[in-house]
Design a protein around this motif. Structure first.
Motif, PDB file in Angstrom:
ATOM      1  N   GLY A 153      22.551  42.767  55.497  1.00  0.00           N
ATOM      2  CA  GLY A 153      22.093  42.583  54.126  1.00  0.00           C
ATOM      3  C   GLY A 153      20.968  41.566  54.039  1.00  0.00           C
ATOM      4  O   GLY A 153      19.982  41.638  54.767  1.00  0.00           O
ATOM      5  N   GLN A 154      21.114  40.592  53.147  1.00  0.00           N
ATOM      6  CA  GLN A 154      20.071  39.597  52.932  1.00  0.00           C
ATOM      7  C   GLN A 154      19.929  38.623  54.097  1.00  0.00           C
ATOM      8  O   GLN A 154      18.967  37.850  54.129  1.00  0.00           O
ATOM      9  N   MET A 155      20.834  38.656  55.037  1.00  0.00           N
ATOM     10  CA  MET A 155      20.688  37.813  56.229  1.00  0.00           C
ATOM     11  C   MET A 155      19.831  38.469  57.304  1.00  0.00           C
ATOM     12  O   MET A 155      19.521  37.848  58.314  1.00  0.00           O
ATOM     13  N   SER A 156      19.425  39.729  57.110  1.00  0.00           N
ATOM     14  CA  SER A 156      18.736  40.446  58.187  1.00  0.00           C
ATOM     15  C   SER A 156      17.402  39.785  58.533  1.00  0.00           C
ATOM     16  O   SER A 156      17.082  39.599  59.713  1.00  0.00           O
ATOM     17  N   ALA A 157      16.598  39.421  57.532  1.00  0.00           N
ATOM     18  CA  ALA A 157      15.328  38.741  57.807  1.00  0.00           C
ATOM     19  C   ALA A 157      15.564  37.337  58.330  1.00  0.00           C
ATOM     20  O   ALA A 157      14.825  36.838  59.184  1.00  0.00           O
ATOM     21  N   ALA A 158      16.607  36.697  57.826  1.00  0.00           N
ATOM     22  CA  ALA A 158      16.938  35.333  58.250  1.00  0.00           C
ATOM     23  C   ALA A 158      17.327  35.288  59.720  1.00  0.00           C
ATOM     24  O   ALA A 158      16.903  34.391  60.469  1.00  0.00           O
ATOM     25  N   LEU A 159      18.128  36.240  60.148  1.00  0.00           N
ATOM     26  CA  LEU A 159      18.560  36.279  61.550  1.00  0.00           C
ATOM     27  C   LEU A 159      17.396  36.581  62.476  1.00  0.00           C
ATOM     28  O   LEU A 159      17.303  36.023  63.576  1.00  0.00           O
ATOM     29  N   TRP A 160      16.495  37.464  62.027  1.00  0.00           N
ATOM     30  CA  TRP A 160      15.300  37.737  62.834  1.00  0.00           C
ATOM     31  C   TRP A 160      14.502  36.456  63.056  1.00  0.00           C
ATOM     32  O   TRP A 160      14.095  36.158  64.177  1.00  0.00           O
ATOM     33  N   LEU A 161      14.277  35.685  61.978  1.00  0.00           N
ATOM     34  CA  LEU A 161      13.496  34.457  62.100  1.00  0.00           C
ATOM     35  C   LEU A 161      14.193  33.452  63.012  1.00  0.00           C
ATOM     36  O   LEU A 161      13.558  32.836  63.878  1.00  0.00           O
ATOM     37  N   ALA A 162      15.482  33.284  62.841  1.00  0.00           N
ATOM     38  CA  ALA A 162      16.215  32.297  63.644  1.00  0.00           C
ATOM     39  C   ALA A 162      16.151  32.637  65.128  1.00  0.00           C
ATOM     40  O   ALA A 162      15.899  31.763  65.973  1.00  0.00           O
ATOM     41  N   ASP A 163      16.348  33.896  65.468  1.00  0.00           N
ATOM     42  CA  ASP A 163      16.266  34.290  66.876  1.00  0.00           C
ATOM     43  C   ASP A 163      14.838  34.187  67.403  1.00  0.00           C
ATOM     44  O   ASP A 163      14.622  33.882  68.582  1.00  0.00           O
ATOM     45  N   LYS A 164      13.852  34.432  66.540  1.00  0.00           N
ATOM     46  CA  LYS A 164      12.456  34.297  66.942  1.00  0.00           C
ATOM     47  C   LYS A 164      12.143  32.844  67.303  1.00  0.00           C
ATOM     48  O   LYS A 164      11.469  32.556  68.299  1.00  0.00           O
ATOM     49  N   ILE A 165      12.621  31.917  66.503  1.00  0.00           N
ATOM     50  CA  ILE A 165      12.406  30.494  66.776  1.00  0.00           C
ATOM     51  C   ILE A 165      13.020  30.118  68.126  1.00  0.00           C
ATOM     52  O   ILE A 165      12.380  29.472  68.961  1.00  0.00           O
ATOM     53  N   ILE A 166      14.266  30.531  68.349  1.00  0.00           N
ATOM     54  CA  ILE A 166      14.953  30.187  69.597  1.00  0.00           C
ATOM     55  C   ILE A 166      14.233  30.795  70.795  1.00  0.00           C
ATOM     56  O   ILE A 166      14.032  30.129  71.826  1.00  0.00           O
ATOM     57  N   PHE A 167      13.820  32.050  70.668  1.00  0.00           N
ATOM     58  CA  PHE A 167      13.122  32.709  71.777  1.00  0.00           C
ATOM     59  C   PHE A 167      11.810  31.998  72.096  1.00  0.00           C
ATOM     60  O   PHE A 167      11.525  31.680  73.258  1.00  0.00           O
ATOM     61  N   ASP A 168      10.989  31.756  71.075  1.00  0.00           N
ATOM     62  CA  ASP A 168       9.685  31.130  71.301  1.00  0.00           C
ATOM     63  C   ASP A 168       9.821  29.766  71.963  1.00  0.00           C
ATOM     64  O   ASP A 168       9.095  29.438  72.903  1.00  0.00           O
ATOM     65  N   ILE A 169      10.749  28.968  71.476  1.00  0.00           N
ATOM     66  CA  ILE A 169      10.911  27.619  72.023  1.00  0.00           C
ATOM     67  C   ILE A 169      11.440  27.675  73.452  1.00  0.00           C
ATOM     68  O   ILE A 169      10.969  26.948  74.332  1.00  0.00           O
ATOM     69  N   SER A 170      12.384  28.548  73.699  1.00  0.00           N
ATOM     70  CA  SER A 170      12.981  28.633  75.030  1.00  0.00           C
ATOM     71  C   SER A 170      11.993  29.152  76.062  1.00  0.00           C
ATOM     72  O   SER A 170      12.016  28.726  77.224  1.00  0.00           O
ATOM     73  N   GLN A 171      11.105  30.071  75.652  1.00  0.00           N
ATOM     74  CA  GLN A 171      10.200  30.701  76.600  1.00  0.00           C
ATOM     75  C   GLN A 171       8.882  29.948  76.763  1.00  0.00           C
ATOM     76  O   GLN A 171       8.386  29.772  77.878  1.00  0.00           O
ATOM     77  N   LEU A 172       8.300  29.506  75.661  1.00  0.00           N
ATOM     78  CA  LEU A 172       6.997  28.834  75.706  1.00  0.00           C
ATOM     79  C   LEU A 172       7.130  27.342  75.970  1.00  0.00           C
ATOM     80  O   LEU A 172       6.259  26.723  76.567  1.00  0.00           O
ATOM     81  N   GLU A 173       8.221  26.752  75.509  1.00  0.00           N
ATOM     82  CA  GLU A 173       8.486  25.309  75.612  1.00  0.00           C
ATOM     83  C   GLU A 173       7.381  24.488  74.919  1.00  0.00           C
ATOM     84  O   GLU A 173       6.771  23.594  75.515  1.00  0.00           O
ATOM     85  N   PRO A 174       7.115  24.774  73.634  1.00  0.00           N
ATOM     86  CA  PRO A 174       6.105  24.024  72.899  1.00  0.00           C
ATOM     87  C   PRO A 174       6.673  22.723  72.357  1.00  0.00           C
ATOM     88  O   PRO A 174       7.884  22.469  72.444  1.00  0.00           O
ATOM     89  N   SER A 175       5.803  21.892  71.765  1.00  0.00           N
ATOM     90  CA  SER A 175       6.285  20.661  71.123  1.00  0.00           C
ATOM     91  C   SER A 175       6.302  20.791  69.607  1.00  0.00           C
ATOM     92  O   SER A 175       6.628  19.832  68.911  1.00  0.00           O
ATOM     93  N   ALA A 176       5.945  21.986  69.080  1.00  0.00           N
ATOM     94  CA  ALA A 176       6.013  22.247  67.642  1.00  0.00           C
ATOM     95  C   ALA A 176       6.099  23.741  67.419  1.00  0.00           C
ATOM     96  O   ALA A 176       5.656  24.539  68.258  1.00  0.00           O
ATOM     97  N   TRP A 177       6.667  24.121  66.281  1.00  0.00           N
ATOM     98  CA  TRP A 177       6.782  25.533  65.902  1.00  0.00           C
ATOM     99  C   TRP A 177       6.358  25.655  64.446  1.00  0.00           C
ATOM    100  O   TRP A 177       6.918  24.995  63.570  1.00  0.00           O
ATOM    101  N   VAL A 178       5.369  26.536  64.193  1.00  0.00           N
ATOM    102  CA  VAL A 178       4.747  26.614  62.872  1.00  0.00           C
ATOM    103  C   VAL A 178       4.812  28.045  62.343  1.00  0.00           C
ATOM    104  O   VAL A 178       4.308  28.976  62.981  1.00  0.00           O
ATOM    105  N   LEU A 179       5.418  28.214  61.171  1.00  0.00           N
ATOM    106  CA  LEU A 179       5.449  29.514  60.492  1.00  0.00           C
ATOM    107  C   LEU A 179       4.088  29.780  59.857  1.00  0.00           C
ATOM    108  O   LEU A 179       3.406  28.844  59.425  1.00  0.00           O
TER     109      LEU A 179
END
Length: 507
Positions: free
Chosen positions: A323-349
């Motif tokens: 339901g309404q969590m579908s976009a939220a879950l996509w964003l949350a997993d995207k944040i975790i993936f990007d940080i884990s793989q790229l290892e940046p010092s900031a994440w910007v939407l």
């Protein structure tokens, strides 16, 4: 066999402590000191958003401006974002009317007089975006970080005479005789914001997704400018660096190249001249594609240079009948993936507000209207100009599960849960004596998980769980859902279906 409806009713009625202490974990995750992300000396710089184009759209309205600053940048009453990327507009030919969005025709600071062939600065032209910038810096407080960036030079510095790109989108659009002019323009605007407005500019990005065929003349969407990899990009970087020095702005970090994906960014990084490579102080990449994301992160570490994930968003969805969590879950997993793989010092939407509601539209154009909260959408909220409201989504609250708790100065820790559909990232914050774990569960089942914190000498402590789930009308929004005990360095927790949960362990 456990019945889902019964378990869910228990979750809603009782603290998670009861469940967490009763059920054995399906998997135990060891939070390892060896998995601390070392980028920027293991110091997280923060979370952010671009101000274009939403700030250009709402900045005329003080009520919307103040509400947005609180909701997005105040750490006690909002997301607590601290990075704001201010767009230095090029400004298009006044006779052009091809941009149809109500928010994306960002004004330039330069006014060209065709009769005399001269131009002058209009320091009030971009007052709407500047109004939001001032309010956002105030809301963010001492953690505020301003980056200025450009999508295009002013139209009269381009080959096409149009700030949305060249007639052939894969061809350079900055005129060969205007590189120094453009570099001076960027430095002068940064200088004005810092010296005259009194806001500290920390970094500057002169290009945006430059080596692509996205930017064509007459676009109905936005400004953009192609720069070939190699000489063209190197030239604007070295000239902008020199312009910053002329203005006494040596402390402003020059970044490159805000390319659309890590693979293309890696390719461009290797084509810079030695002078251009020496001029930049940080790599910034977007993750609209994720090809070679680990390789780019490793290249940054090999070169000893800082790296950000400086822009991404999308209309993705995740979860099982979420339901309404579908976009939220996509964003949350995207944040975790990007940080884990790229290892940046900031994440910007990209931008926190992507659509607007207004009966009268704006500048003769029609706004797109409200978000479809049950599907995928860009942004985290929409602005209602008729009621002076910022209308939030569960995607907004999912973002806050990270940004409200993992603060600048913390050290991030990569981790794997070992449970399909469940992902996590952690952080250790010595200044606040906290260890933070953010977990997603994109399945329709409960999952019990253990976290071993013995590497961090946390043997006995207390933890609080904050969760986002359900709908915007009657769901959970950073809700305290349980108190946990850490025993012998182990936290046993339960992840609710289609949820994002943050555990804050105080030691």
């Amino acid at each position: 066999m456990r019945h889902f409806a019964t378990i869910l009713s228990v979750l809603l009625l009782f603290p998670l402590l009861c469940i967490a202490e009763k059920n054995a974990p399906e998997a135990t995750v060891k939070l390892s000191a060896q998995e601390i992300i070392q980028t920027n000396n293991a110091q997280w710089e923060g979370w952010g958003t671009s101000l274009c184009w939403w700030a250009n759209r709402i900045g005329y309205n003080k009520t919307l401006t103040d509400k947005a600053a609180t909701l997005f940048f105040d750490k006690d009453n909002g997301l607590g974002l601290n990075i704001m990327r201010y767009n230095i507009g090029g400004g298009d030919d006044p006779d052009h009317h091809h941009i149809t969005r109500t928010d994306s025709d960002v004004p330039g600071w330069l006014v060209y007089d065709a009769a005399t062939g001269e131009y002058s600065y209009d320091y009030q032209a971009d007052s709407c975006q500047l109004n939001v910038l001032r309010a956002s810096v105030k809301a963010a407080g001492q953690d505020a970080y301003i980056e200025v960036f450009s999508n295009s030079p002013p139209y009269f510095m381009t080959n096409s005479g149009c700030s949305s790109g060249n007639f052939r989108a894969e061809v350079n659009n900055l005129r060969d005789d205007s590189y120094e002019e453009f570099a001076e323009y960027l430095a002068n605007v940064a200088d004005y914001i810092q010296t005259n407005i009194g806001l500290d500019v920390r970094s500057l990005a002169p290009m945006n997704e430059p080596n692509t065929n996205y930017w064509g003349a007459g676009s109905n969407k936005q400004e953009g400018c192609h720069f070939d990899a190699g000489n063209a990009q190197s030239r604007i970087l070295t000239l902008t660096s020199a312009a910053l020095r002329r203005h006494g702005l040596d402390d402003i970090i020059l970044t490159a190249s805000d390319e659309t994906n890590p693979g293309k960014q890696l390719e461009e990084l290797r084509t810079f001249t030695p002078e251009a490579r020496k001029a930049i102080g940080r790599i910034s990449a977007h993750t609209y594609g994720v090809n070679q994301i680990r390789e780019l992160g490793q290249e940054a570490r090999n070169q000893g240079i800082n790296i950000w994930m400086s822009e991404v968003d999308g209309n993705g969805t995740s979860g099982q009948d979420a339901g309404q969590m579908s976009a939220a879950l996509w964003l949350a997993d995207k944040i975790i993936f990007d940080i884990s793989q790229l290892e940046p010092s900031a994440w910007v939407l990209w931008q926190v507000i992507d659509t607007h509601v207004s009966e009268n539209g704006y500048k003769g154009r029609t706004d797109k209207g409200p978000l479809n909260l049950s599907g995928g959408f860009w942004g985290t909220a929409y602005a209602n100009h008729d009621t002076n409201e910022i209308c939030l989504s569960q995607k907004y609250y999912a973002f806050g599960q990270f940004s409200r708790f993992i603060r600048p100065g913390a050290s991030l820790i990569k981790c794997r849960t070992g449970i399909r559909g469940c992902n996590a990232i952690a952080a250790i914050d010595g200044s606040h004596h906290q260890l933070i774990i953010v977990c997603t569960n994109t399945t329709a089942q409960l999952h019990d998980i253990g976290f071993d914190m013995s590497d961090f000498k946390i043997r006995s402590s207390k933890a609080t769980a904050y969760r986002t789930s359900g709908s915007i009308e009657d769901g959970e929004h950073w809700s305290v859902t349980g108190k946990y005990k850490v025993r012998q360095g182990l936290l046993n927790a339960t992840l609710a279906p289609n949820s994002v949960t943050t555990y804050v362990i105080r030691y």
